[in-house]
Design a protein around this motif. Sequence first.
Motif, PDB file in Angstrom:
ATOM      1  N   ASP A 169     150.373  45.892 -21.447  1.00  0.00           N
ATOM      2  CA  ASP A 169     149.811  46.502 -22.649  1.00  0.00           C
ATOM      3  C   ASP A 169     148.480  45.806 -22.872  1.00  0.00           C
ATOM      4  OD1 ASP A 169     149.169  47.433 -25.152  1.00  0.00           O
ATOM      5  OD2 ASP A 169     150.748  46.325 -26.195  1.00  0.00           O
ATOM      6  N   THR A 170     147.395  46.511 -22.619  1.00  0.00           N
ATOM      7  CA  THR A 170     146.081  45.857 -22.631  1.00  0.00           C
ATOM      8  C   THR A 170     145.362  46.149 -23.936  1.00  0.00           C
ATOM      9  OG1 THR A 170     144.972  47.764 -21.641  1.00  0.00           O
ATOM     10  CG2 THR A 170     145.885  46.139 -20.125  1.00  0.00           C
ATOM     11  N   TRP A 171     145.004  45.094 -24.638  1.00  0.00           N
ATOM     12  CA  TRP A 171     144.242  45.285 -25.886  1.00  0.00           C
ATOM     13  C   TRP A 171     142.768  45.032 -25.630  1.00  0.00           C
ATOM     14  CZ3 TRP A 171     140.792  42.242 -28.390  1.00  0.00           C
ATOM     15  CH2 TRP A 171     140.295  42.780 -29.599  1.00  0.00           C
ATOM     16  N   TRP A 172     141.959  45.974 -26.042  1.00  0.00           N
ATOM     17  CA  TRP A 172     140.504  45.787 -26.010  1.00  0.00           C
ATOM     18  C   TRP A 172     139.837  46.926 -26.743  1.00  0.00           C
ATOM     19  CZ3 TRP A 172     137.110  48.487 -22.266  1.00  0.00           C
ATOM     20  CH2 TRP A 172     137.788  49.424 -21.470  1.00  0.00           C
ATOM     21  N   GLN A 173     138.519  46.921 -26.778  1.00  0.00           N
ATOM     22  CA  GLN A 173     137.748  47.884 -27.562  1.00  0.00           C
ATOM     23  C   GLN A 173     136.457  48.253 -26.827  1.00  0.00           C
ATOM     24  OE1 GLN A 173     136.992  44.846 -30.702  1.00  0.00           O
ATOM     25  NE2 GLN A 173     138.241  46.166 -32.008  1.00  0.00           N
ATOM     26  N   THR A 174     135.830  49.339 -27.290  1.00  0.00           N
ATOM     27  CA  THR A 174     134.521  49.702 -26.749  1.00  0.00           C
ATOM     28  C   THR A 174     133.596  48.482 -26.822  1.00  0.00           C
ATOM     29  OG1 THR A 174     134.857  51.925 -27.604  1.00  0.00           O
ATOM     30  CG2 THR A 174     132.605  51.343 -27.000  1.00  0.00           C
ATOM     31  N   GLU A 175     133.711  47.752 -27.912  1.00  0.00           N
ATOM     32  CA  GLU A 175     132.821  46.618 -28.158  1.00  0.00           C
ATOM     33  C   GLU A 175     133.109  45.429 -27.245  1.00  0.00           C
ATOM     34  OE1 GLU A 175     134.594  48.280 -30.301  1.00  0.00           O
ATOM     35  OE2 GLU A 175     133.531  48.680 -32.166  1.00  0.00           O
ATOM     36  N   ILE A 196     149.309  43.084 -31.410  1.00  0.00           N
ATOM     37  CA  ILE A 196     148.337  43.771 -32.268  1.00  0.00           C
ATOM     38  C   ILE A 196     149.114  44.603 -33.277  1.00  0.00           C
ATOM     39  CG2 ILE A 196     146.323  45.304 -32.283  1.00  0.00           C
ATOM     40  CD1 ILE A 196     146.086  42.668 -30.525  1.00  0.00           C
ATOM     41  N   GLY A 246     144.699  51.731 -25.725  1.00  0.00           N
ATOM     42  CA  GLY A 246     144.158  52.678 -26.701  1.00  0.00           C
ATOM     43  C   GLY A 246     144.755  52.540 -28.067  1.00  0.00           C
ATOM     44  N   GLU A 247     146.023  52.219 -28.105  1.00  0.00           N
ATOM     45  CA  GLU A 247     146.720  52.081 -29.380  1.00  0.00           C
ATOM     46  C   GLU A 247     147.868  51.121 -29.134  1.00  0.00           C
ATOM     47  OE1 GLU A 247     148.161  55.859 -31.215  1.00  0.00           O
ATOM     48  OE2 GLU A 247     147.949  56.389 -29.109  1.00  0.00           O
ATOM     49  N   PRO A 248     148.479  50.664 -30.225  1.00  0.00           N
ATOM     50  CA  PRO A 248     149.705  49.902 -30.009  1.00  0.00           C
ATOM     51  C   PRO A 248     150.731  50.814 -29.334  1.00  0.00           C
ATOM     52  CG  PRO A 248     148.971  49.762 -32.306  1.00  0.00           C
ATOM     53  CD  PRO A 248     148.126  50.796 -31.640  1.00  0.00           C
ATOM     54  N   ASP A 282     140.928  44.493 -36.070  1.00  0.00           N
ATOM     55  CA  ASP A 282     142.373  44.663 -35.914  1.00  0.00           C
ATOM     56  C   ASP A 282     143.117  43.481 -36.523  1.00  0.00           C
ATOM     57  OD1 ASP A 282     142.141  47.031 -34.555  1.00  0.00           O
ATOM     58  OD2 ASP A 282     142.300  46.148 -32.570  1.00  0.00           O
ATOM     59  N   LYS A 293     143.778  59.055 -30.714  1.00  0.00           N
ATOM     60  CA  LYS A 293     144.112  58.067 -31.747  1.00  0.00           C
ATOM     61  C   LYS A 293     144.237  58.775 -33.093  1.00  0.00           C
ATOM     62  CE  LYS A 293     141.045  54.648 -29.775  1.00  0.00           C
ATOM     63  NZ  LYS A 293     141.601  53.642 -28.956  1.00  0.00           N
ATOM     64  N   ARG A 344     144.770  48.572 -36.931  1.00  0.00           N
ATOM     65  CA  ARG A 344     143.477  48.343 -37.563  1.00  0.00           C
ATOM     66  C   ARG A 344     143.679  47.655 -38.908  1.00  0.00           C
ATOM     67  NH1 ARG A 344     139.455  48.208 -34.647  1.00  0.00           N
ATOM     68  NH2 ARG A 344     138.116  48.631 -36.433  1.00  0.00           N
TER      69      ARG A 344
HETATM   70  P1  AMP Z   1     138.079  52.144 -28.848  1.00  0.00           P
HETATM   71  O1  AMP Z   1     136.981  51.196 -28.885  1.00  0.00           O
HETATM   72  O2  AMP Z   1     137.735  53.490 -29.385  1.00  0.00           O
HETATM   73  O3  AMP Z   1     138.721  52.227 -27.509  1.00  0.00           O
HETATM   74  O4  AMP Z   1     139.209  51.627 -29.846  1.00  0.00           O
HETATM   75  C1  AMP Z   1     139.601  50.277 -29.880  1.00  0.00           C
HETATM   76  C2  AMP Z   1     140.761  50.137 -30.804  1.00  0.00           C
HETATM   77  O5  AMP Z   1     141.934  50.750 -30.249  1.00  0.00           O
HETATM   78  C3  AMP Z   1     141.171  48.706 -31.041  1.00  0.00           C
HETATM   79  O6  AMP Z   1     140.386  48.080 -32.024  1.00  0.00           O
HETATM   80  C4  AMP Z   1     142.620  48.856 -31.456  1.00  0.00           C
HETATM   81  O7  AMP Z   1     142.731  49.209 -32.810  1.00  0.00           O
HETATM   82  C5  AMP Z   1     143.093  50.011 -30.594  1.00  0.00           C
HETATM   83  N1  AMP Z   1     143.733  49.514 -29.367  1.00  0.00           N
HETATM   84  C6  AMP Z   1     143.268  49.576 -28.112  1.00  0.00           C
HETATM   85  N2  AMP Z   1     144.164  49.066 -27.244  1.00  0.00           N
HETATM   86  C7  AMP Z   1     145.218  48.660 -27.952  1.00  0.00           C
HETATM   87  C8  AMP Z   1     146.462  48.027 -27.637  1.00  0.00           C
HETATM   88  N3  AMP Z   1     146.810  47.757 -26.397  1.00  0.00           N
HETATM   89  N4  AMP Z   1     147.290  47.724 -28.662  1.00  0.00           N
HETATM   90  C9  AMP Z   1     146.959  48.006 -29.928  1.00  0.00           C
HETATM   91  N5  AMP Z   1     145.818  48.606 -30.289  1.00  0.00           N
HETATM   92  C10 AMP Z   1     144.945  48.931 -29.322  1.00  0.00           C
END
Ligand code: AMP
Length: 632
Positions: free
Chosen positions: A396-402, A500, A372-374, A488, A584, A503
């Motif tokens: 720590d999983t990075w991803w987005q709705t997209e 990451i 969700g966030e860093p 990001d 967030k 934003r």
């Molecule tokens: P959302 O699509 O609303 O879940 O938001 C996605 C955004 O949340 C990403 O573009 C990042 O800015 C942030 N985000 C999600 N996961 C991470 C993570 N593990 N580390 C850093 N930022 C994250």
Amino acid sequence: MNTELYIIHFHQRLELYELSVKDPETFWGSIAKERLTWNKPFDQVRDCEITSGKINWFLGGQLNVSVNCLDVHVAKHPDRVALVWERDEPGTEVKVTYRELLETTCRLANTLKRHGVNKGDRVAIYMPVSPIAVAAMLACARIGAVHTVVFAGFSSEALAGRIQDAQCKAVITCNQGVRGGRFIDLKPTVDAAVKNCPTVQHVFVAQRTANPTPMGKLDIPLEEAMASESAQCAPEPMGSEEMLFMLHTSGSTGKPKGIVHTQAGYLLYAALTHQYVFDYHPGDVFGCVADIGWVTGHSYVVYGPLCNGATTVLFESTPVYPDPGRYWETVQRLGINQFYGAPTAIRLLLKYEESWVKKYDRSSLKTLGSVGEPINHEAWEWFYNVVGDGRCPLVDTWWQTETGGVCIAPRPAEEGAEIVPAMAMRPFFGIQPVLMEEKGKPISGNDVSGALCIGQPWPGMARTIFGDHKRFVDAYFKPYPGHYFTGDGAYRSKEGYYQITGRMDDVINISGHRLGTAEIEDALVRTNTPIPFAFVVLKEDPSLNHTAVVKELRGLVATKIAKYAVPDHFLVRIFTLPKTRSGKIMRRILRKVAMEQTGDLGDVSTLDDPSVVTEIIKAHAQYKSLTSQNKS
Ligand code: AMP
């Protein structure tokens, strides 16, 4: 080739990753054939043209997502528990087997059909986390309707905006929700919303509590209607690229974006990442505490786990109800093996005594996850050491709705491979991260930072913004032609791992250096005071001397990052930050306040508490007048 075999043997990960980016057709084609149940096999693995935002996977194929999430498992193990509903009231969990979930889904699907909801129609789901909400999503999938889940905490205005954008034919809701011991009226919110939504023909109302709710002419009592329907419903065969769902994310300007995901590629990607990022094994109890209103709830509460035949936990409560031990008491009681949560909750919980964690048996835990966030170092260390006793990999999983599913995470990796704290690290199969400099040139080498892009399409990525393909192309494909732009920023470490930095629109150019807010925040937060950049929120402690705090913070940024990174202004107050309902921080609002451009704050429908903005504007005005007095 048998890709599956390779994946099971993790020491092959690197070769497999190479294959996934060099020959995506072979990689994804063979996995899609093995893992999904098709009505009609696909005849083309992909047809993508990234500059125009044309993304197609598994063309010619037909399948049904609900069949892949339910029927295939019912055929093998009907009595396996699919859902454990961890209700708000502790100790009252409800278990739902695959057979039961299939029956409920079919009854609900038949109810929708009886009331004129057909393939392609949009249905809004405004419900608390519950088995009936999951059944509602799967029922839409079964008949080929498109669901759009709206977090059941959004205002009637935000709900109406999303219903109008999707032109929904029906809404599925509950009379009330229950959270943290309180009843929250949902039906009156829906009533207010649908007044302004002429496309809505029916509102289906489930009963979460025994309290009656007034019913109007659009309204249909859901459980009653379902009781007279058959528990069987023939699944609609869906083309791979037909819509499965849309989900709105907040845009920084204008109205929220209805991100569209389609059938086969999304499901495959959710399932594969669920298995390999979290090291899920059959028989595990998977606990993702996200709400189904967010994409995390879609991919890792519902679609990924159910496609893998897992037992998935639906968490209805809050991290602090009835006390700050709630998560860990739940872990003990349900025997949760993977626990996936958000840094915002972890930061909240680490303020309490460790005994809230330690008094519960957490030996069932195998993997911890954050999204969700860093995640800042302090939260990472607490999660890893206190919750996980230093023995569970923390991803720590990075991803987005997209992106549909996890794109960068420490796992999968070779067994025992290092995990660097607070870093997402390794790209998932098929994900080719590219860092871009400002002018749009890829940055090579390591120990470099830039705009995070992804170099080629993957099956889980979004296909369009509902009703506005141009906005989709402009936002994600125009900034760096030939690449998907994530929005990001990221740093590639000396070892080639990804971190990451936040934003890109939160990047601050200080003395010619581009710094992500996450970096500065992480440095600041090591004082043990939870404080975002420039807008400093203090714990309520009258003994704190603000001037001394600012001095300490300046020193910290100077030593942890660099002198040039020290902010010019510190607005130190006890207030709350503008946060979205998923926790967030809405930094663009802070930026507008700092720049005194509060006339146009953009889309604020996702704000948890809009009154916070007025408070901050007031505090900022006071700060400005104080600093100008000091100068004169
Ligand atoms: P959302 O699509 O609303 O879940 O938001 C996605 C955004 O949340 C990403 O573009 C990042 O800015 C942030 N985000 C999600 N996961 C991470 C993570 N593990 N580390 C850093 N930022 C994250």
